[in-house]
Design an enzyme around this catalytic site. Structure first.
Site, PDB file in Angstrom:
ATOM      1  N   PHE A 178       0.850  -1.198   0.000  1.00 28.38           N
ATOM      2  CA  PHE A 178       0.000   0.000   0.000  1.00 28.38           C
ATOM      3  C   PHE A 178       0.882   1.243   0.000  1.00 28.38           C
ATOM      4  O   PHE A 178       0.737   2.154   0.800  1.00 28.38           O
ATOM      5  CB  PHE A 178      -0.966  -0.029   1.203  1.00 28.38           C
ATOM      6  CG  PHE A 178      -2.161   0.879   1.014  1.00 28.38           C
ATOM      7  CD1 PHE A 178      -3.057   0.671  -0.019  1.00 28.38           C
ATOM      8  CD2 PHE A 178      -2.386   1.940   1.884  1.00 28.38           C
ATOM      9  CE1 PHE A 178      -4.155   1.511  -0.203  1.00 28.38           C
ATOM     10  CE2 PHE A 178      -3.483   2.783   1.717  1.00 28.38           C
ATOM     11  CZ  PHE A 178      -4.370   2.568   0.668  1.00 28.38           C
TER      12      PHE A 178
ATOM     13  N   LYS B 250       7.329  -4.964 -11.810  1.00 31.04           N
ATOM     14  CA  LYS B 250       8.048  -5.412 -13.012  1.00 31.04           C
ATOM     15  C   LYS B 250       8.817  -6.712 -12.794  1.00 31.04           C
ATOM     16  O   LYS B 250       9.093  -7.432 -13.756  1.00 31.04           O
ATOM     17  CB  LYS B 250       9.011  -4.311 -13.473  1.00 31.04           C
ATOM     18  CG  LYS B 250       8.270  -3.162 -14.117  1.00 31.04           C
ATOM     19  CD  LYS B 250       8.908  -1.822 -13.870  1.00 31.04           C
ATOM     20  CE  LYS B 250       8.489  -1.265 -12.543  1.00 31.04           C
ATOM     21  NZ  LYS B 250       8.878   0.124 -12.299  1.00 31.04           N
TER      22      LYS B 250
ATOM     23  N   GLU C 299      -0.752  -4.215 -17.288  1.00 29.69           N
ATOM     24  CA  GLU C 299      -0.667  -2.938 -18.010  1.00 29.69           C
ATOM     25  C   GLU C 299       0.300  -1.963 -17.340  1.00 29.69           C
ATOM     26  O   GLU C 299       1.060  -1.259 -17.996  1.00 29.69           O
ATOM     27  CB  GLU C 299      -2.062  -2.305 -18.122  1.00 29.69           C
ATOM     28  CG  GLU C 299      -2.092  -1.036 -18.939  1.00 29.69           C
ATOM     29  CD  GLU C 299      -1.581  -1.243 -20.363  1.00 29.69           C
ATOM     30  OE1 GLU C 299      -2.301  -1.882 -21.138  1.00 29.69           O
ATOM     31  OE2 GLU C 299      -0.479  -0.778 -20.695  1.00 29.69           O
TER      32      GLU C 299
ATOM     33  N   VAL D 246       4.616  -1.192 -17.754  1.00 26.19           N
ATOM     34  CA  VAL D 246       5.304  -0.341 -18.736  1.00 26.19           C
ATOM     35  C   VAL D 246       4.463   0.909 -18.959  1.00 26.19           C
ATOM     36  O   VAL D 246       3.268   0.815 -19.267  1.00 26.19           O
ATOM     37  CB  VAL D 246       5.499  -1.087 -20.079  1.00 26.19           C
ATOM     38  CG1 VAL D 246       6.188  -0.191 -21.109  1.00 26.19           C
ATOM     39  CG2 VAL D 246       6.306  -2.361 -19.881  1.00 26.19           C
TER      40      VAL D 246
ATOM     41  N   GLY E  30       6.657  10.516  -6.269  1.00 29.11           N
ATOM     42  CA  GLY E  30       6.233   9.108  -6.373  1.00 29.11           C
ATOM     43  C   GLY E  30       6.582   8.475  -7.710  1.00 29.11           C
ATOM     44  O   GLY E  30       6.000   7.468  -8.080  1.00 29.11           O
TER      45      GLY E  30
ATOM     46  N   ASP F  41      15.477  -0.197 -14.550  1.00 27.49           N
ATOM     47  CA  ASP F  41      14.023  -0.158 -14.686  1.00 27.49           C
ATOM     48  C   ASP F  41      13.628  -0.150 -16.168  1.00 27.49           C
ATOM     49  O   ASP F  41      12.785  -0.931 -16.601  1.00 27.49           O
ATOM     50  CB  ASP F  41      13.475   1.089 -13.966  1.00 27.49           C
ATOM     51  CG  ASP F  41      11.978   1.242 -14.141  1.00 27.49           C
ATOM     52  OD1 ASP F  41      11.221   0.546 -13.442  1.00 27.49           O
ATOM     53  OD2 ASP F  41      11.564   2.034 -15.011  1.00 27.49           O
TER      54      ASP F  41
ATOM     55  N   LYS G 234      11.732  -3.060 -18.491  1.00 28.90           N
ATOM     56  CA  LYS G 234      10.572  -2.813 -19.369  1.00 28.90           C
ATOM     57  C   LYS G 234      10.849  -3.304 -20.795  1.00 28.90           C
ATOM     58  O   LYS G 234       9.951  -3.809 -21.465  1.00 28.90           O
ATOM     59  CB  LYS G 234      10.222  -1.321 -19.337  1.00 28.90           C
ATOM     60  CG  LYS G 234       9.631  -0.928 -17.980  1.00 28.90           C
ATOM     61  CD  LYS G 234       9.573   0.568 -17.793  1.00 28.90           C
ATOM     62  CE  LYS G 234       8.972   0.906 -16.428  1.00 28.90           C
ATOM     63  NZ  LYS G 234       9.194   2.305 -16.037  1.00 28.90           N
TER      64      LYS G 234
ATOM     65  N   GLY H 135       4.017   7.630 -11.533  1.00 28.91           N
ATOM     66  CA  GLY H 135       3.217   8.486 -10.644  1.00 28.91           C
ATOM     67  C   GLY H 135       2.075   7.698 -10.024  1.00 28.91           C
ATOM     68  O   GLY H 135       1.635   6.688 -10.559  1.00 28.91           O
TER      69      GLY H 135
HETATM   70  N1  HSE Z   1      10.233   4.182 -11.396  1.00 29.71           N
HETATM   71  C1  HSE Z   1       9.481   4.010 -12.581  1.00 29.71           C
HETATM   72  C2  HSE Z   1       9.710   5.216 -13.498  1.00 29.71           C
HETATM   73  C3  HSE Z   1       8.029   3.877 -12.219  1.00 29.71           C
HETATM   74  O1  HSE Z   1      10.275   6.206 -13.035  1.00 29.71           O
HETATM   75  O2  HSE Z   1       9.362   5.154 -14.657  1.00 29.71           O
HETATM   76  C4  HSE Z   1       7.161   3.414 -13.312  1.00 29.71           C
HETATM   77  O3  HSE Z   1       7.511   2.116 -13.739  1.00 29.71           O
END
Ligand code: HSE
Length: 342
Positions: A11, A127, A151, A154, A208, A222, A226, A324
């Site tokens: 959460f 991911k 969804e 990515v 965030g 990251d 993806k 976000g």
């Molecule tokens: N940390 C990732 C980004 C979050 O900044 O794109 C979304 O996957």
């Protein structure tokens, strides 16, 4: 009206974004024929609670805002582990939002597998399980007649997976290129306005966008995760993270950014994936200097973009939020609607 009982594992930013959508968009969601009930939340730090009639999303959000444990809310059971929540909550859908670990995919993969074995649909924005174990998890979901919604893995709620996986499935996608990490794109945009790197990163964390450990963002893991997801889910490849040529943005200096600007160019972290005619997949994530007239050069802040190069349509580009709370929370709603429409 279909009632859908949800159990949330995790959460944090995304779970709270989703709860905010359920709190504020109730009329829109009801008009779509869905009644979502959060019957359980299990979070390592904020506490674990279960209530078969469902919790008010506003109460969950208020507790977090006040820094109070979720376990102070009225509930039928408290303190359940993630496993107990999956086995005992009687939810229809597990929403798996624990932190992403791209090395092991755990604990999230175990949660996803257990939920499918227990007969629950699963939605995850995590991911790890998808980059590392998608074929096996999808096979299990299919065998059980269940859906695995991914969804949000990515481009957050921007429907890149649905576009690539469904709407362009017959178009012959042979190349995918884009900006797939919101944090680094935000940092680069902020640095162009003169903000120091550390301040720009702190802003991305505060908004965030960043992962729990932002190293994954700034070192390109990251975006590489993806790329693996896109390759394996949309192109039927079986890439692993180690096969992606990867470089993050940490070696870019303010001087590099300024000299690109002076030359009418911009640094962007570009992810690229291409199927050669011989069937080989070439994949990379690397900072790239683009002329300002390049279509991706104007994609700023946490916005992402993806271009699918296809045999039948030529290039198809989608631009939208890539990170976000609300944007990723929306991915969960869009997967839920897809499950319940089906
Ligand atoms: N940390 C990732 C980004 C979050 O900044 O794109 C979304 O996957």
């Amino acid at each position: 009206m279909k009632t859908c009982k949800l159990a949330l594992i995790g959460f944090g930013n995304v779970g709270q974004g989703f709860a905010q959508i359920l709190r504020d968009q109730q009329e829109t969601i009801s008009a779509l024929g869905l009644n979502c009930l959060i019957v359980a939340v299990s979070d390592l730090h904020k506490g674990s609670i279960y209530q078969p009639q469902g919790f008010s999303p506003a109460d969950l959000l208020q507790a977090v805002k006040e820094g109070s444990s979720l376990e102070n809310l009225p509930a039928q059971a408290r303190g359940w582990s993630a496993e107990e929540t999956i086995r005992q909550s009687g939810a229809d859908v597990l929403v798996e939002l624990s932190y992403t670990d791209l090395q092991t995919g755990e604990p999230a993969t175990g949660h996803v597998r257990l939920a499918l074995q227990e007969g629950m649909h699963v939605i995850t924005t995590n991911k790890g399980p998808v980059a590392l174990h998608y074929p096996a998890l999808q096979a299990l979901a299919q065998q059980k007649g269940l859906k695995l919604g991914i969804e949000g893995t990515v481009m957050s709620g921007t429907p890149s997976m649905q576009l690539g996986g469904e709407l362009l499935a017959g178009a012959g996608v042979f190349k995918i290129q884009g900006i797939l990490n919101g944090t680094t794109n935000y940092i680069l945009s902020q640095m162009e306005t003169g903000a120091p790197y550390a301040e720009a990163l702190a802003g991305a964390q505060q908004k965030g966008y960043a992962e729990a450990d932002p190293t994954g963002d700034v070192e390109g893991y990251d975006a590489a995760g993806k790329v693996v997801i896109l390759a394996n889910v949309l192109m039927g490849a079986s890439l692993t993270l180690s096969q992606i040529q990867r470089e993050g943005i940490t070696r870019l200096t303010p001087a590099d950014i300024q000299s690109a600007q002076a030359a009418g160019e911009r640094w962007k972290l570009i992810a690229s994936l291409e199927k050669t005619p011989a069937g080989e997949i070439l994949a990379s994530v690397r900072p790239t200097r683009l002329p300002q007239a390049h279509p991706l050069a104007s994609v700023g802040g946490a916005t992402n973009a993806i271009t699918f190069s296809t045999a039948l349509l030529g290039d198809v580009t989608l631009i939208g939020p890539g990170a976000g709370r609300l944007a990723t929370g929306y991915a969960i709603l869009s997967d839920l609607l897809a499950i319940y429409r089906a």
